[in-house]
Design an enzyme around this catalytic site. Structure first.
Site, PDB file in Angstrom:
ATOM      1  N   LYS A 111     -16.638  -9.001   1.110  1.00 38.94           N
ATOM      2  CA  LYS A 111     -16.780 -10.220   2.057  1.00 38.94           C
ATOM      3  C   LYS A 111     -17.408 -11.212   1.436  1.00 38.94           C
ATOM      4  CE  LYS A 111     -14.350 -10.837   5.538  1.00 38.94           C
ATOM      5  NZ  LYS A 111     -13.468  -9.788   6.270  1.00 38.94           N
ATOM      6  N   LYS A 194       1.270  -3.494   0.199  1.00 38.13           N
ATOM      7  CA  LYS A 194       0.629  -3.337   1.577  1.00 38.13           C
ATOM      8  C   LYS A 194       0.836  -4.748   2.346  1.00 38.13           C
ATOM      9  CE  LYS A 194      -3.246  -1.949   4.182  1.00 38.13           C
ATOM     10  NZ  LYS A 194      -4.446  -2.101   4.384  1.00 38.13           N
ATOM     11  N   LYS A 197      -2.178  -9.301   6.812  1.00 39.02           N
ATOM     12  CA  LYS A 197      -2.358 -10.497   7.241  1.00 39.02           C
ATOM     13  C   LYS A 197      -2.698 -11.668   5.876  1.00 39.02           C
ATOM     14  CE  LYS A 197      -3.651  -9.898  11.030  1.00 39.02           C
ATOM     15  NZ  LYS A 197      -4.542  -9.721  12.033  1.00 39.02           N
TER      16      LYS A 197
END
Ligand code: TRP
Length: 329
Positions: A111, A194, A197
């Site tokens: 992140k 995979k 989103k």
């Protein structure tokens, strides 16, 4: 009876990967366990979502939970921010969570790399909040995917540390619950391994059938095999994997045979796959639309969930305060 805790961050609609990776198993687990399933809206705040969409995101996931068959009479379904005891435990656990261990987690590093302009303390202490979610109900099992294993490892470490520090085996060490063979990783439509989103390769659980059709028809394919019984490339294997979860065994066998004899027509296969996904998702989508429009039901469900969750959470907080020496006059 085991206590089970799991949550999904409210960052948008759920896709088939969420359904087959988590939701379907939540529905199974609620039959034999004391389950707490929540919508992790606090966790979604690390990326500063627009306030005007936050509530809708929570609502969508709540409706998708319910439409998938999570039963508020069997499991406790609640919104994380409805249980302030979680936040108190988060604060208390943070006193024993160290910068070194928090900044070393893969999710934090990733992140921090993705949003270097917003490396906030919430991001750093994401694992402490997750530990609080789990420990507030003293869970035995946490059904999560592989990507959450490091967080769970930290949760166990915080539990051990607390127990050692305050001289009582108070918190259990929650185990990851992976459903063994049942955990199917749903691939994306773009040939990647995979569905996700942020990868933009999703079929959403309650998506409009026309859109599903369009997305599936656009999935990556090739000229077809030239040698009988050849190994399938990943992007073709992915279509078969999707078929395996939504189509009948006969359908799967039929296209497998066509592949093996080099007679496969991808147009036909994709048409069938789209139809079977639509068939599979239609009852869920219809329930979703009904539930979304029933504000009164949603109010009732979230109120009941918050009450049940707070009852369990309040007990934990009371014990933890006393163990730490926070006492009333
Ligand atoms: N971190 C989890 C995810 O991104 C979501 C989550 C938050 C969670 N708190 C939890 C999962 C507690 C299980 C238990 O998927």
């Amino acid at each position: 009876m085991d206590t089970v805790v799991s949550g999904i961050r409210s960052t948008g609609h759920l896709h088939l990967g969420n359904y087959f990776g988590a939701l379907r198993n939540f529905v199974r687990m609620q039959e034999e366990n004391n389950c707490y399933f929540f919508i992790a809206d606090y966790h979604s705040l690390t990326t500063h979502p627009d306030p005007s969409i936050l509530h809708d995101n929570v609502k969508n996931i709540l409706c998708e939970y319910l439409a998938s068959g999570i039963d508020p009479e069997k499991a406790t379904i609640y919104v994380q921010s409805d249980v302030p005891e979680t936040v108190e435990l988060y604060l208390l656990l943070n006193m024993h969570a160290y910068l070194g261990e928090l900044s070393k987690t893969v999710s934090f590093k990733e992140k921090a790399r993705k949003q270097p302009e917003n490396v906030n303390a919430g991001l750093l202490t994401y694992p402490t909040l997750m530990a609080a979610d789990i420990l507030i109900h003293n869970a035995d099992k946490v059904p999560v995917g592989k990507d959450q294993e490091q967080h769970l490892e930290l949760t166990r470490r915080f539990a051990r540390r607390f127990n050692g520090m305050y001289g009582q085996e108070y918190f259990k060490e929650a185990a990851a619950y992976n459903f063994g063979e049942d955990l199917i990783k749903i691939p994306g439509l773009d040939g990647s391994g995979k569905m996700g989103k942020s990868e933009g390769n999703c079929v959403y659980l309650c998506e409009d059938p026309k859109l599903i059709q369009k997305k599936v028809m656009r999935a990556l394919t090739d000229q077809g095999p030239t040698e009988p019984n050849s190994v399938k490339p990943d992007y073709i294997e992915n279509l078969f994997t999707l078929m395996k979860v939504v189509s009948t065994p006969d359908t799967l066998e039929y296209f497998n045979e066509k592949w093996n004899t080099c007679e496969i027509r991808y147009g036909d296969m994709k048409k069938q796959l789209a139809a079977d996904i639509i068939n599979f998702t239609t009852p869920i989508r219809e329930r979703y639309l009904d539930i979304c429009n029933n504000e009164e039901y949603l109010r009732k469900v979230t109120k009941m969930g918050a009450e049940k969750a707070r009852e369990s959470a309040a007990k934990t907080i009371k014990d933890v305060r006393l163990l730490m020496g926070i006492r009333p006059f």
